[in-house]
Design an enzyme around this catalytic site. Structure first.
Site, PDB file in Angstrom:
ATOM      1  N   GLY A  10       0.813  -1.219   0.000  1.00  0.00           N
ATOM      2  CA  GLY A  10       0.000   0.000   0.000  1.00  0.00           C
ATOM      3  C   GLY A  10       0.849   1.273   0.000  1.00  0.00           C
ATOM      4  O   GLY A  10       2.082   1.210   0.032  1.00  0.00           O
ATOM      5  N   ARG A  11       0.158   2.428  -0.049  1.00  0.00           N
ATOM      6  CA  ARG A  11       0.883   3.722  -0.047  1.00  0.00           C
ATOM      7  C   ARG A  11       1.756   3.836   1.197  1.00  0.00           C
ATOM      8  O   ARG A  11       2.951   4.125   1.120  1.00  0.00           O
ATOM      9  CB  ARG A  11      -0.123   4.896  -0.074  1.00  0.00           C
ATOM     10  CG  ARG A  11      -0.662   5.230  -1.432  1.00  0.00           C
ATOM     11  CD  ARG A  11      -1.720   6.329  -1.344  1.00  0.00           C
ATOM     12  NE  ARG A  11      -2.932   5.848  -0.700  1.00  0.00           N
ATOM     13  CZ  ARG A  11      -3.901   5.195  -1.333  1.00  0.00           C
ATOM     14  NH1 ARG A  11      -3.828   4.994  -2.616  1.00  0.00           N
ATOM     15  NH2 ARG A  11      -4.963   4.753  -0.664  1.00  0.00           N
ATOM     16  N   GLY A  97      -1.583   2.167  12.709  1.00  0.00           N
ATOM     17  CA  GLY A  97      -1.870   3.477  12.118  1.00  0.00           C
ATOM     18  C   GLY A  97      -3.205   3.488  11.391  1.00  0.00           C
ATOM     19  O   GLY A  97      -3.694   4.552  11.003  1.00  0.00           O
ATOM     20  N   THR A  98      -3.783   2.308  11.206  1.00  0.00           N
ATOM     21  CA  THR A  98      -5.065   2.185  10.485  1.00  0.00           C
ATOM     22  C   THR A  98      -6.125   3.077  11.121  1.00  0.00           C
ATOM     23  O   THR A  98      -6.251   3.125  12.347  1.00  0.00           O
ATOM     24  CB  THR A  98      -5.545   0.714  10.569  1.00  0.00           C
ATOM     25  OG1 THR A  98      -4.505  -0.126  10.103  1.00  0.00           O
ATOM     26  CG2 THR A  98      -6.809   0.499   9.749  1.00  0.00           C
ATOM     27  N   SER A 121      -2.413   5.225  16.949  1.00  0.00           N
ATOM     28  CA  SER A 121      -2.694   6.654  16.783  1.00  0.00           C
ATOM     29  C   SER A 121      -3.231   6.919  15.380  1.00  0.00           C
ATOM     30  O   SER A 121      -2.734   6.335  14.411  1.00  0.00           O
ATOM     31  CB  SER A 121      -1.427   7.484  17.007  1.00  0.00           C
ATOM     32  OG  SER A 121      -1.749   8.855  16.806  1.00  0.00           O
ATOM     33  N   HIS A 154      -7.870  15.340   2.295  1.00  0.00           N
ATOM     34  CA  HIS A 154      -6.970  14.241   1.910  1.00  0.00           C
ATOM     35  C   HIS A 154      -7.147  13.914   0.430  1.00  0.00           C
ATOM     36  O   HIS A 154      -8.141  14.305  -0.186  1.00  0.00           O
ATOM     37  CB  HIS A 154      -7.273  12.976   2.727  1.00  0.00           C
ATOM     38  CG  HIS A 154      -6.758  13.037   4.127  1.00  0.00           C
ATOM     39  ND1 HIS A 154      -7.473  13.610   5.157  1.00  0.00           N
ATOM     40  CD2 HIS A 154      -5.594  12.613   4.678  1.00  0.00           C
ATOM     41  CE1 HIS A 154      -6.770  13.527   6.268  1.00  0.00           C
ATOM     42  NE2 HIS A 154      -5.622  12.932   6.015  1.00  0.00           N
ATOM     43  N   LYS A 158      -8.647   8.179  -0.337  1.00  0.00           N
ATOM     44  CA  LYS A 158      -8.921   7.883   1.083  1.00  0.00           C
ATOM     45  C   LYS A 158     -10.346   7.353   1.247  1.00  0.00           C
ATOM     46  O   LYS A 158     -11.289   7.908   0.677  1.00  0.00           O
ATOM     47  CB  LYS A 158      -8.695   9.141   1.934  1.00  0.00           C
ATOM     48  CG  LYS A 158      -8.848   8.860   3.431  1.00  0.00           C
ATOM     49  CD  LYS A 158      -8.201   9.910   4.289  1.00  0.00           C
ATOM     50  CE  LYS A 158      -8.425   9.659   5.779  1.00  0.00           C
ATOM     51  NZ  LYS A 158      -7.808   8.391   6.232  1.00  0.00           N
ATOM     52  N   GLY A 164      -8.862   9.871  10.759  1.00  0.00           N
ATOM     53  CA  GLY A 164      -8.483   9.501  12.126  1.00  0.00           C
ATOM     54  C   GLY A 164      -7.888  10.686  12.864  1.00  0.00           C
ATOM     55  O   GLY A 164      -8.100  10.868  14.074  1.00  0.00           O
TER      56      GLY A 164
HETATM   57  N1  LIG Z   1      -1.888   6.962  11.606  1.00  0.00           N
HETATM   58  C1  LIG Z   1      -1.232   7.589  10.624  1.00  0.00           C
HETATM   59  O1  LIG Z   1      -0.270   8.366  10.857  1.00  0.00           O
HETATM   60  C2  LIG Z   1      -1.631   7.324   9.215  1.00  0.00           C
HETATM   61  C3  LIG Z   1      -2.648   6.465   8.959  1.00  0.00           C
HETATM   62  N2  LIG Z   1      -2.982   6.117   7.686  1.00  0.00           N
HETATM   63  C4  LIG Z   1      -4.014   5.089   7.554  1.00  0.00           C
HETATM   64  O2  LIG Z   1      -3.384   3.902   7.102  1.00  0.00           O
HETATM   65  C5  LIG Z   1      -4.331   3.112   6.372  1.00  0.00           C
HETATM   66  C6  LIG Z   1      -3.736   2.718   5.034  1.00  0.00           C
HETATM   67  O3  LIG Z   1      -3.556   3.869   4.231  1.00  0.00           O
HETATM   68  P1  LIG Z   1      -2.913   3.766   2.765  1.00  0.00           P
HETATM   69  O4  LIG Z   1      -1.561   3.160   2.852  1.00  0.00           O
HETATM   70  O5  LIG Z   1      -3.073   5.095   2.152  1.00  0.00           O
HETATM   71  O6  LIG Z   1      -3.929   2.723   2.071  1.00  0.00           O
HETATM   72  P2  LIG Z   1      -3.629   1.660   0.920  1.00  0.00           P
HETATM   73  O7  LIG Z   1      -4.978   1.197   0.460  1.00  0.00           O
HETATM   74  O8  LIG Z   1      -2.679   2.226  -0.065  1.00  0.00           O
HETATM   75  O9  LIG Z   1      -2.878   0.464   1.681  1.00  0.00           O
HETATM   76  C7  LIG Z   1      -3.488  -0.513   2.466  1.00  0.00           C
HETATM   77  C8  LIG Z   1      -2.810  -1.820   2.161  1.00  0.00           C
HETATM   78  O10 LIG Z   1      -3.291  -2.810   3.067  1.00  0.00           O
HETATM   79  C9  LIG Z   1      -3.604  -3.952   2.300  1.00  0.00           C
HETATM   80  N3  LIG Z   1      -4.561  -4.811   2.978  1.00  0.00           N
HETATM   81  C10 LIG Z   1      -5.891  -4.686   3.094  1.00  0.00           C
HETATM   82  N4  LIG Z   1      -6.429  -5.723   3.756  1.00  0.00           N
HETATM   83  C11 LIG Z   1      -5.388  -6.543   4.071  1.00  0.00           C
HETATM   84  C12 LIG Z   1      -5.289  -7.784   4.730  1.00  0.00           C
HETATM   85  N5  LIG Z   1      -6.362  -8.420   5.212  1.00  0.00           N
HETATM   86  N6  LIG Z   1      -4.062  -8.327   4.883  1.00  0.00           N
HETATM   87  C13 LIG Z   1      -2.962  -7.721   4.407  1.00  0.00           C
HETATM   88  N7  LIG Z   1      -2.999  -6.537   3.752  1.00  0.00           N
HETATM   89  C14 LIG Z   1      -4.196  -5.956   3.582  1.00  0.00           C
HETATM   90  C15 LIG Z   1      -4.140  -3.406   0.993  1.00  0.00           C
HETATM   91  O11 LIG Z   1      -4.193  -4.380  -0.013  1.00  0.00           O
HETATM   92  P3  LIG Z   1      -5.243  -4.179  -1.238  1.00  0.00           P
HETATM   93  O12 LIG Z   1      -4.836  -2.937  -1.951  1.00  0.00           O
HETATM   94  O13 LIG Z   1      -5.078  -5.413  -2.037  1.00  0.00           O
HETATM   95  O14 LIG Z   1      -6.607  -4.038  -0.636  1.00  0.00           O
HETATM   96  C16 LIG Z   1      -3.112  -2.300   0.743  1.00  0.00           C
HETATM   97  O15 LIG Z   1      -1.951  -2.810   0.149  1.00  0.00           O
HETATM   98  C17 LIG Z   1      -5.598   3.975   6.287  1.00  0.00           C
HETATM   99  O16 LIG Z   1      -6.479   3.580   7.325  1.00  0.00           O
HETATM  100  C18 LIG Z   1      -5.082   5.379   6.534  1.00  0.00           C
HETATM  101  O17 LIG Z   1      -6.055   6.250   7.020  1.00  0.00           O
HETATM  102  C19 LIG Z   1      -2.334   6.655   6.604  1.00  0.00           C
HETATM  103  C20 LIG Z   1      -1.322   7.544   6.799  1.00  0.00           C
HETATM  104  C21 LIG Z   1      -0.886   7.965   8.112  1.00  0.00           C
HETATM  105  O1  LIG Z   2      -5.373   8.062   4.650  1.00  0.00           O
HETATM  106  C1  LIG Z   2      -4.425   8.857   4.739  1.00  0.00           C
HETATM  107  O2  LIG Z   2      -3.711   9.143   3.785  1.00  0.00           O
HETATM  108  C2  LIG Z   2      -4.140   9.454   6.056  1.00  0.00           C
HETATM  109  N1  LIG Z   2      -4.793   9.004   7.070  1.00  0.00           N
HETATM  110  C3  LIG Z   2      -4.664   9.403   8.416  1.00  0.00           C
HETATM  111  C4  LIG Z   2      -5.970   9.930   8.954  1.00  0.00           C
HETATM  112  O3  LIG Z   2      -7.039   9.343   8.665  1.00  0.00           O
HETATM  113  O4  LIG Z   2      -5.957  10.924   9.674  1.00  0.00           O
HETATM  114  C5  LIG Z   2      -3.465  10.262   8.694  1.00  0.00           C
HETATM  115  C6  LIG Z   2      -3.008  11.127   7.564  1.00  0.00           C
HETATM  116  O5  LIG Z   2      -3.684  12.338   7.604  1.00  0.00           O
HETATM  117  C7  LIG Z   2      -3.066  10.470   6.207  1.00  0.00           C
END
Ligand SMILES: NC(=O)C1=CN([C@@H]2O[C@H](COP(=O)(O)OP(=O)(O)OC[C@H]3O[C@@H](n4cnc5c(N)ncnc54)[C@H](OP(=O)(O)O)[C@@H]3O)[C@@H](O)[C@H]2O)C=CC1
Ligand SMILES: O=C(O)C1=N[C@H](C(=O)O)C[C@H](O)C1
Length: 268
Positions: A10-11, A97-98, A121, A154, A158, A164
């Site tokens: 993922g990203r 971070g989810t 968080s 965002h 998203k 979050g």
């Molecule tokens: N707390 C923080 O600081 C931050 C939190 N986030 C959060 O992180 C989460 C992910 O964001 P982002 O990276 O942009 O999203 P992406 O969709 O790019 O990445 C999520 C990844 O998780 C994979 N995935 C989903 N289900 C499973 C599973 N059961 N087992 C293994 N892998 C799985 C997805 O696969 P597939 O694509 O095949 O579904 C994908 O590769 C979001 O909830 C976002 O809000 C993001 C940035 C900062």
């Molecule tokens: O999904 C994102 O990209 C991000 N998600 C987090 C949130 O839901 O607050 C953190 C960040 O802003 C990026």
């Protein structure tokens, strides 16, 4: 510290792989993505753009967790609660971070945190966690004469709203006012809403383009307005926070911790 990244394609997953590889004292020992992903078998380092690390993407978290000290998890709520159970069984640090987690999901994290360290968080950056402390303080000082509105923007991909981070900032404002956010939050306005209720905490969500993450907390009073804003310019910020959280949690006693604990700003 031996770390596994789940959601490694993922990203955030790709950024985490890169950050683990670049951080002294951490080694990537596993990279997990969704069962059935077309990317399974590819090298996690190649996917992250840093060259092969000899760590293939698999869909077998159990095997990966057995040889790790911690897991970095930025995936989806349903996946995160499953990973929480597995990390608790393996007694390894789980950095979550989810976002978009429900009350039931948090209960599952709390159950896991009886056996292992969970650091959760909605935002892993120093700036946002410091801003949350400031929001708590300003909300406490100003009281209900100032209306609180939280605005976030965002990227177009998203999937959850409010973010979050917006909810984290809302919780901080509610704590400052000594109220429960769930009783006073207004997440949607549409049509003839009537005038604003004093004491409500409003949320507004914007989605578009490639915006990494922007958050403002607005305190609007009679004839004046205070605005606190954070702009994330690069996902590396969240990844570095997550790796820092894992290193901090290694060797701590089981429990659910926040980034404010990791950054030692909980008391501000
Ligand atoms: N707390 C923080 O600081 C931050 C939190 N986030 C959060 O992180 C989460 C992910 O964001 P982002 O990276 O942009 O999203 P992406 O969709 O790019 O990445 C999520 C990844 O998780 C994979 N995935 C989903 N289900 C499973 C599973 N059961 N087992 C293994 N892998 C799985 C997805 O696969 P597939 O694509 O095949 O579904 C994908 O590769 C979001 O909830 C976002 O809000 C993001 C940035 C900062
Ligand atoms: O999904 C994102 O990209 C991000 N998600 C987090 C949130 O839901 O607050 C953190 C960040 O802003 C990026």
């Amino acid at each position: 510290m031996r770390l596994v990244v789940v959601g490694a394609a993922g990203r955030m997953g790709r950024m985490l792989v890169k950050t683990v590889a670049e951080t002294e004292g951490t080694t990537l020992v596993g990279a997990i993505d969704r069962e059935g992903s077309a990317l399974l078998g590819q090298d996690a380092g190649t996917l992250a753009g840093i060259g092969a690390l000899g760590v293939p993407l698999t869909d077998d978290p159990l095997t990966a967790f057995a040889r790790a000290d911690g897991v970095l998890d930025f995936t989806m709520p349903a996946a995160t609660v499953t990973f929480a159970g597995l990390a608790a069984q393996a007694r390894i640090v789980h950095v979550v971070g989810t976002t978009g987690l429900s009350e039931q999901d948090f209960a599952r994290l709390d159950a896991a945190a009886r056996h292992a360290v969970v650091v959760q968080s909605g935002n892993m950056s120093l700036g946002i966690n410091l801003m949350a402390a400031l929001v708590r303080r300003v909300a406490r000082t100003l009281g209900e004469d100032f209306d609180i509105e939280i605005l976030e923007m965002h990227h177009r991909m998203k999937v959850d709203a409010p973010s979050g981070t917006a909810l984290l900032l809302g919780e901080a404002a509610a704590e400052g006012r000594n109220i429960a956010l769930k009783d006073r939050s207004v997440r949607v306005r549409d049509g003839h809403t009537g005038a604003r209720n004093p004491g409500d905490i409003g949320f507004a969500t914007l989605r578009g383009g490639t915006v990494v993450g922007e958050h403002s907390v607005i305190f609007a009073g009679a004839g004046e307005r205070i605005e606190l804003t954070h702009r994330a310019e690069d996902r590396g910020l969240f990844a570095r926070g997550a790796v820092k959280a894992a290193l901090w949690g290694f060797g701590k006693k089981p429990g659910r911790y926040s980034m404010a604990d990791v950054l030692d700003i909980a008391a501000i």
